[in-house]
Design an enzyme around this catalytic site. Sequence first.
Site: not given
Lengths: 128, 388
Positions: A39, A41, A64, A108
């Site tokens: 993914c 992260d 990100c 996130c």
Amino acid sequence: MRDVWSLYSEKVMEHFKNPRNVGEIENPDGIGHVGNPVCGDIMELYIKVNDSTIVDAKFKTFGCGAAIATSSMVTEMVKGKSIGEALEISNRAVAEALDGLPPIKMHCSVLAEEALKSAIEDYLSKQR
Amino acid sequence: MKRIYLDYAATTPTHPEVVKAMLPYFTDAFGNPSSIYSYGQETKGAIEEARDKVAALISALSEEVVFTSGGTEADNFAIKGVAYANEPKGNHIITSSIEHHAVIETCKFLERRGFRVTYLPVDEYGLVDPNDVKKAITDKTILISVMQASNEVGTVEPIAEIGRIAKEAGIYFHTDAVQTAGHIPIDVNQLGVDLLSMSAHKLYGPKGVGALYIRKGTKLIPFMHGGEQERRRRASTENVPGIVGFGKAVELAQQEISEEAERLTYLRDQLINGLLERIDHTRLNGHPIMRLPNNVNVSVDFVEGESMLLNLDLEGICASTGSACSSSSLEPSHVLLALGLAHEQAHGSLRFSLGKWTTDEEIERVLDVLPGIVAKLRAMSPLLKSHR
């Protein structure tokens, strides 16, 4: 291919540019490790606990802008909180503290909440 | 801060001379090209002049060029048009796994409607093996569609070789030339293609206009039904200013195609070599030589693409990434995965695409700035630690 447009709040960009609490804690009382390369992260969150109070928190994150900003924010929010209080920090609270996240970036903040919970669980499991 | 635009593969600014050529067709020369009176006939003439220019760019006949709303429509038109017109003959389509979404999603749509699609693999550089095309052909194959060059990694495919195979087997051959038209020389006869997609805004023309080359005699159904425009292949009143702008852009591109390709190839290699020298654990994605003159695509280990882009943006530099952090699927670029990159490498990709106004100074600026950005992000990356 996707371009970055100005999708983040000033607060997100501020934490992205100057992330707080980057790094690792030596001999931490709890470590949380969440996310995966698929993914895109990965978060690692370290906590130091004294008398059931989180006295220090640090992070390392691959991800990100939102992933870095939520990591930074959650480590700020958690310092000085009791374990009980820290467990109540939700992903929404993290996102709100950053003046919001774009809908596609809410995952996130979920990751940040999970990293914190995972670090606390690690700490609690060592107490038993 | 001076902005440094290095995302020409996404879109280009419209050339000032193109804008100038378009302007009269919004006001004075506004007539409908289908009208009989002279207002209409002058716009009709302007369209045909543009058609001649586009045809000349790819060594085609003017009547083989149909104007569309852009590259995506040209791809949809070619694939659906051939598929539905040739259904009685067969239902099998061969394409590659690194096509633009305009091709891949059109093929997936057709799969849901009963067609069969073979998505050919590519090697580590992104090259399709013509032998794989040959082996995939069945007596039901009606169309082969392979892009001329990858919009993401810049690899230029062996189109002429595939063209010979398609011709031998009597199968229609389409190529998406959106990234190549106006940038490298194209001859549809030498390539052996029956259909070829182009877009104006990738070659300093306006957005919202493109073209599909359709070889004389190719069986395909019209993309839109209605009036008799574009020899009944694409109904709808023509986008006159857009078409005129496309023609002007093609004319300008053709004048300087070789010098510009040479200039960009030099700058491209400066950037590639500089990045690989100045940042460790960095790799070039795509073919080192069979490559678009303007494409640089690198993967930087241990860091994620969007966070690099945001930092570059803070320095005024515009680029793009194959990372999916800003998409809802969270899946990184299908192209980078098809090249065999690990997920974290695909997430750590950066694409710089150069163009007409790119200078040595701009390339130098990227090379000055990016190593610091990478160092900062690596310092907070948990992947670097596990690597050590």
